[in-house]
Write an enzyme that holds these catalytic residues in place. Structure first.
Site, PDB file in Angstrom:
ATOM      1  N   SER A 197       0.914  -9.154   1.417  1.00 21.43           N
ATOM      2  CA  SER A 197      -0.544  -9.230   1.503  1.00 21.43           C
ATOM      3  C   SER A 197      -0.928  -9.129   2.970  1.00 21.43           C
ATOM      4  O   SER A 197      -0.205  -9.638   3.846  1.00 21.43           O
ATOM      5  CB  SER A 197      -1.025 -10.573   0.941  1.00 21.43           C
ATOM      6  OG  SER A 197      -2.344 -10.838   1.382  1.00 21.43           O
ATOM      7  N   HIS A 253       0.843  -1.201   0.000  1.00 25.29           N
ATOM      8  CA  HIS A 253       0.000   0.000   0.000  1.00 25.29           C
ATOM      9  C   HIS A 253       0.879   1.253   0.000  1.00 25.29           C
ATOM     10  O   HIS A 253       0.544   2.259  -0.623  1.00 25.29           O
ATOM     11  CB  HIS A 253      -0.881   0.031   1.252  1.00 25.29           C
ATOM     12  CG  HIS A 253      -1.818  -1.132   1.371  1.00 25.29           C
ATOM     13  ND1 HIS A 253      -1.659  -2.123   2.313  1.00 25.29           N
ATOM     14  CD2 HIS A 253      -2.916  -1.460   0.657  1.00 25.29           C
ATOM     15  CE1 HIS A 253      -2.623  -3.010   2.180  1.00 25.29           C
ATOM     16  NE2 HIS A 253      -3.402  -2.645   1.185  1.00 25.29           N
TER      17      HIS A 253
END
Ligand code: PAF
Length: 293
Positions: free
Chosen positions: A187, A39
């Site tokens: 993840s 992110h």
């Protein structure tokens, strides 16, 4: 200045209307929180290319096919806020589920074709949930650009198709998959892996890289590529393969011959954790420089 958190649709709309009146461009990074370096790189790209970076943090119930997955999805707004602060995001939109979906909510976005194979087949309704929430986020924040990771290649293809089909003006930007040093794609779900599973997990990327090399060396038969990659995964009996497929990168449909760029995509289970990954493969690039992960 520290990042500001907005909890309702009206508040973020009002703020972004002010931002736009000043002539600033808006970059949206849609997330479900549990932010990590993957992110971070989406935020960095948005930071470089737009004036006001909005990170949405919303664990979207509509895209979960298993209630236990929704329940155990990691949530920690304080840690995510700190992450956004450190990364230089401007605004967080973190709505409560009730402010995104009224009990009377009845409208959904279905992106046919590209949603149907791979994860769409094993997670019924998943991409309908993704497309619906992403369209809502686009309407709420009206970004100039929105940033998505290539790890979720099918999601990226679904969003691009929705934008094209529905004449949305947002520009969709993709950012390469961020990996641990042993190749495991970052993840939020990796934190559910046990120590033993974490050791085994990089085999997924290893199998995909072998597939990528075969295609680069000229393999044109997807069955052969899948068979070699499956043999590698089978070396670890704790890995259960949900799918392993060679697909067209735009349509995400299985190809019968490899004649141009393809994605080799896989989903595997390690215990109760599901991992997905994919690599873009270019036929005839055996000398290596064109390999993209
Ligand atoms: O990739 C995700 O985190 C989610 O699917 C998204 C795009 C934020 C939609 O809920």
């Amino acid at each position: 200045m520290s990042v500001e958190v907005f909890r309702t649709v009206d508040e973020i709309r009002e703020m972004l209307a002010r931002v736009r009146r000043m002539g600033a461009t808006v970059g949206l990074v849609p997330t479900m929180g549990a932010l990590h370096e993957g992110h971070g790189q989406l935020i960095d790209a948005a930071r470089q290319e737009t004036d006001c970076v909005v990170v949405s943090i919303f664990v979207n119930p509509l895209q979960f096919d298993r209630p236990e997955d929704l329940e155990r999805y990691p949530r920690n707004l304080d840690a995510d806020k700190k992450f956004c602060d450190d990364r230089g995001a401007d605004l967080i939109f973190a709505p409560a589920p009730a402010s995104m979906y009224a009990p009377t909510h009845r409208s959904f976005v279905e992106v046919a074709g590209v949603s149907e194979g791979l994860c769409g087949q094993s997670r019924p309704g998943h991409f309908r949930g993704v497309a619906t929430v992403v369209l809502k986020l686009f309407h709420i924040t009206q970004p100039d650009r929105a940033y998505f990771g290539e790890k979720d290649a099918q999601q990226l293809a679904v969003v691009r198709r929705m934008v094209r089909d529905l004449n949305l003006t947002v520009e969709i930007m993709s950012v390469r998959t961020v990996r641990e040093s042993d190749g495991l794609a970052l993840s939020s779900r990796n934190r559910h892996l046990t120590t033993a599973e974490r050791k085994v997990a990089p085999i997924l990327f290893q199998a995909l890289v072998v597939a990528q090399k075969l295609i680069a060396a000229g393999a044109t038969d997807p069955a052969e590529v899948k068979s070699v990659a499956s043999t590698i995964l089978a070396q670890q009996p704790s890995v259960r393969v949900e799918y392993l497929e060679v697909v067209d990168p735009d349509e995400m449909r299985a190809v019968t011959r490899i004649r141009g760029p393809v994605r080799v995509a896989a989903a595997v289970w390690l215990g109760s954790t599901r991992l997905i990954d994919n690599v873009l493969c270019e036929p005839g690039t055996a000398e290596g420089s064109g390999l993209i992960q």
